[in-house]
Scaffold this active site. Structure first.
Site, PDB file in Angstrom:
ATOM      1  N   LYS A 204      -3.679  49.816   6.854  1.00 32.18           N
ATOM      2  CA  LYS A 204      -2.312  49.480   6.408  1.00 32.18           C
ATOM      3  C   LYS A 204      -1.284  49.869   7.487  1.00 32.18           C
ATOM      4  CE  LYS A 204       1.337  48.773   3.893  1.00 32.18           C
ATOM      5  NZ  LYS A 204       1.801  47.431   3.585  1.00 32.18           N
ATOM      6  N   CYS A 258       8.648  49.270   4.888  1.00 27.33           N
ATOM      7  CA  CYS A 258       7.256  49.308   5.384  1.00 27.33           C
ATOM      8  C   CYS A 258       7.223  49.391   6.904  1.00 27.33           C
ATOM      9  CB  CYS A 258       6.488  48.074   4.914  1.00 27.33           C
ATOM     10  SG  CYS A 258       6.031  48.167   3.180  1.00 27.33           S
TER      11      CYS A 258
HETATM   12  N1  LIG Z   1       7.344  47.128  -1.967  1.00 23.13           N
HETATM   13  C1  LIG Z   1       6.462  46.612  -1.133  1.00 23.13           C
HETATM   14  O1  LIG Z   1       6.564  45.457  -0.759  1.00 23.13           O
HETATM   15  C2  LIG Z   1       5.319  47.429  -0.617  1.00 23.13           C
HETATM   16  C3  LIG Z   1       4.339  46.781   0.130  1.00 23.13           C
HETATM   17  C4  LIG Z   1       3.249  47.510   0.566  1.00 23.13           C
HETATM   18  C5  LIG Z   1       3.151  48.867   0.278  1.00 23.13           C
HETATM   19  N2  LIG Z   1       4.126  49.492  -0.434  1.00 23.13           N
HETATM   20  C6  LIG Z   1       3.956  50.914  -0.734  1.00 23.13           C
HETATM   21  O2  LIG Z   1       3.746  51.078  -2.127  1.00 23.13           O
HETATM   22  C7  LIG Z   1       4.304  52.312  -2.561  1.00 23.13           C
HETATM   23  C8  LIG Z   1       5.284  52.054  -3.698  1.00 23.13           C
HETATM   24  O3  LIG Z   1       6.327  51.246  -3.161  1.00 23.13           O
HETATM   25  P1  LIG Z   1       7.378  50.506  -4.095  1.00 23.13           P
HETATM   26  O4  LIG Z   1       8.065  49.531  -3.230  1.00 23.13           O
HETATM   27  O5  LIG Z   1       6.708  50.036  -5.354  1.00 23.13           O
HETATM   28  O6  LIG Z   1       8.349  51.725  -4.447  1.00 23.13           O
HETATM   29  P2  LIG Z   1       9.508  51.740  -5.530  1.00 23.13           P
HETATM   30  O7  LIG Z   1      10.453  52.774  -5.111  1.00 23.13           O
HETATM   31  O8  LIG Z   1       9.953  50.357  -5.817  1.00 23.13           O
HETATM   32  O9  LIG Z   1       8.742  52.227  -6.849  1.00 23.13           O
HETATM   33  C9  LIG Z   1       8.147  53.463  -7.000  1.00 23.13           C
HETATM   34  C10 LIG Z   1       8.386  53.946  -8.416  1.00 23.13           C
HETATM   35  O10 LIG Z   1       7.680  55.173  -8.572  1.00 23.13           O
HETATM   36  C11 LIG Z   1       8.460  55.991  -9.432  1.00 23.13           C
HETATM   37  N3  LIG Z   1       8.006  57.360  -9.296  1.00 23.13           N
HETATM   38  C12 LIG Z   1       8.371  58.307  -8.397  1.00 23.13           C
HETATM   39  N4  LIG Z   1       7.695  59.445  -8.613  1.00 23.13           N
HETATM   40  C13 LIG Z   1       6.890  59.231  -9.659  1.00 23.13           C
HETATM   41  C14 LIG Z   1       5.952  60.032 -10.358  1.00 23.13           C
HETATM   42  N5  LIG Z   1       5.692  61.278  -9.999  1.00 23.13           N
HETATM   43  N6  LIG Z   1       5.312  59.477 -11.409  1.00 23.13           N
HETATM   44  C15 LIG Z   1       5.558  58.220 -11.788  1.00 23.13           C
HETATM   45  N7  LIG Z   1       6.441  57.402 -11.165  1.00 23.13           N
HETATM   46  C16 LIG Z   1       7.089  57.909 -10.114  1.00 23.13           C
HETATM   47  C17 LIG Z   1       9.877  55.733  -8.982  1.00 23.13           C
HETATM   48  O11 LIG Z   1      10.797  56.104  -9.972  1.00 23.13           O
HETATM   49  C18 LIG Z   1       9.839  54.233  -8.718  1.00 23.13           C
HETATM   50  O12 LIG Z   1      10.253  53.481  -9.846  1.00 23.13           O
HETATM   51  C19 LIG Z   1       4.942  52.948  -1.318  1.00 23.13           C
HETATM   52  O13 LIG Z   1       4.034  53.810  -0.719  1.00 23.13           O
HETATM   53  C20 LIG Z   1       5.194  51.744  -0.422  1.00 23.13           C
HETATM   54  O14 LIG Z   1       5.233  52.115   0.933  1.00 23.13           O
HETATM   55  C21 LIG Z   1       5.201  48.787  -0.902  1.00 23.13           C
END
Ligand SMILES: NC(=O)c1ccc[n+]([C@@H]2O[C@H](COP(=O)([O-])OP(=O)(O)OC[C@H]3O[C@@H](n4cnc5c(N)ncnc54)[C@H](O)[C@@H]3O)[C@@H](O)[C@H]2O)c1
Length: 401
Positions: A204, A258
């Protein structure tokens, strides 16, 4: 795979919520956990708190069929999936506190035989760290399976790509990887490729570093070409006619949560060996600074000529074209710097309704009212504009290439 299995997803954001909704629509019982009460409340009423095409109808049917329930706390489940944020701190060091918090939250609910899948983008070794943390806290859990499966979706196409993309699944054992593969094959139509957890974690990070390095090359070219008075867009178009050359497009920097972040995860794990990866980050981070310096010189030319402060239209503040996402946006950083410099600005972003810090302008009004038109993001709307006479145009994103 038995669809009566209970899935518990930690984090209902851009990744967790679409995954939860798809799994629930495929018949799994999904318990989605988020620490923000508003997210839980909205999800349970069948609404979505993020903008993602197609997600709304999936969430609605998942919730109203009773297959998706959101809550503030986990429950016992067969499969736990972690999709919480993994930001970097102000020293570019990965902050895994959300991952560890979510692991602490699921600890009391874990049973032997469970499969824990981490989807959060993570530094190499995170899956092993999570395993160690769980075994230290609960030595009774000696047969939990651990897998890491990075998410590669493109925001705006998540509902399609979650299903169609190829996936890499890394396990702490072959059995764990096989179990995770079996699980993903219930909704993924792309190939599912098995490896160990470290390779999957690194895959990744490498994918996003590859993009970052290639964008840095384009951004560096744009700066060199400006100095040498060469049209970078024409140059790239010509060079790309070589059968094995494919130079990407320069812009105002690199944004999003990212590409602008993940390369630092590699740098933090292998500091002295990650030279090109770190330099690409530095070049891309410098581009918005270069743009603001460029504007400063346009402003001083304008003031010398007209003896007044020019109005600058900042066209686009999203981190890339045709989306509403402002996270890590270099264009927003440019606007912030110009505001700090007390420039007269009209800020345009057709993909959002409002911004907490400044008023947004309509793009037609802005191009008529402003003296300097600064094109920061190549939104489709801007490509159709005809520029009134007498305006100074700084086209950072190739709108008029
Ligand atoms: N958004 C993308 O396009 C994308 C793509 C690839 C990878 N990622 C990775 O995926 C992961 C999540 O990204 P995202 O974009 O969904 O983030 P986001 O911020 O949209 O969502 C994460 C959610 O997790 C919640 N959260 C925080 N701590 C928590 C806990 N202890 N228990 C339960 N919920 C909790 C937050 O309130 C939030 O709603 C990250 O590591 C990101 O780098 C995201």
């Amino acid at each position: 795979m038995d669809k009566s299995q209970q899935i518990c997803i930690m984090g209902l954001g851009y990744i967790g919520l679409p995954t939860a909704a798809i799994l629930a629509n495929r018949g799994f019982n999904v318990h989605g956990v988020d620490v923000i009460p508003e997210v839980v409340k909205k999800t349970n009423s069948g609404e979505v708190h993020i903008v993602e095409p197609g997600l709304g109808s999936f969430v609605k049917s998942a919730v109203f069929s009773g297959k998706l329930l959101a809550a503030s706390n986990p429950i016992e489940a067969d499969i736990f999936m972690i999709a919480v944020p993994t930001p970097i701190d102000d020293k570019n060091i990965p902050d895994l506190s959300y991952v560890f918090d979510s692991v602490n939250m699921i600890l009391p609910f874990l049973k032997n035989g469970n499969l824990i899948i981490i989807e959060s983008t993570s530094p190499v070794g995170t899956t092993d760290q999570v395993k160690e943390m769980i075994i230290n806290a609960r030595p009774d859990l000696d047969s939990v399976h651990y897998a890491y499966c990075p998410e590669r979706v493109l925001p705006g196409r998540t509902m399609k790509e979650l299903i169609e993309n190829d996936r890499i699944v890394g396990g702490d054992s072959t059995e764990a990887a096989e179990k995770a593969k079996q699980f993903y094959s219930t909704f993924v139509e792309g190939d599912i490729l098995i490896t160990n957890s470290k390779t999957a974690e690194m895959a990744k990070l490498v994918e996003n570093s590859f993009r970052d390095i290639n964008i840095a090359f384009a951004n560096e070219l744009s700066i060199i070409c400006d100095k040498l008075n060469i049209n970078v867009w024409e140059l790239i178009r010509l060079a790309n006619r070589h059968p094995r050359v494919n130079i990407l497009r320069p812009g105002s920097g690199v944004g999003g949560h990212c590409i602008a972040i993940d390369p630092w995860f590699i740098v933090s794990s292998a500091k002295s060996d990650s030279k090109i990866i770190r330099m690409a980050r530095e070049i891309n981070n410098f581009k918005p600074v270069w743009v603001t310096n460029k504007i400063a010189s346009l402003v001083s030319d304008y003031k010398e000529r007209y003896h007044k402060e020019p109005v600058i239209a900042c066209m686009g503040i999203a981190f890339k074209p045709n989306i509403d996402d402002l996270r890590e946006s270099p264009s927003l950083q440019i606007v912030d710097t110009l505001l700090d410099q007390e420039r007269e600005l009209l800020v345009v972003e057709p993909n959002i309704e409002e911004h907490e810090k400044f008023e947004l302008s309509d793009y037609n009004d802005a191009i008529n009212k402003a003296d300097i038109l600064l094109f920061l993001v190549a939104h489709d709307e801007f490509k159709e504009l005809s520029i009134p006479e007498g305006k100074t145009v700084l086209d950072i994103c190739g709108i008029f290439e």
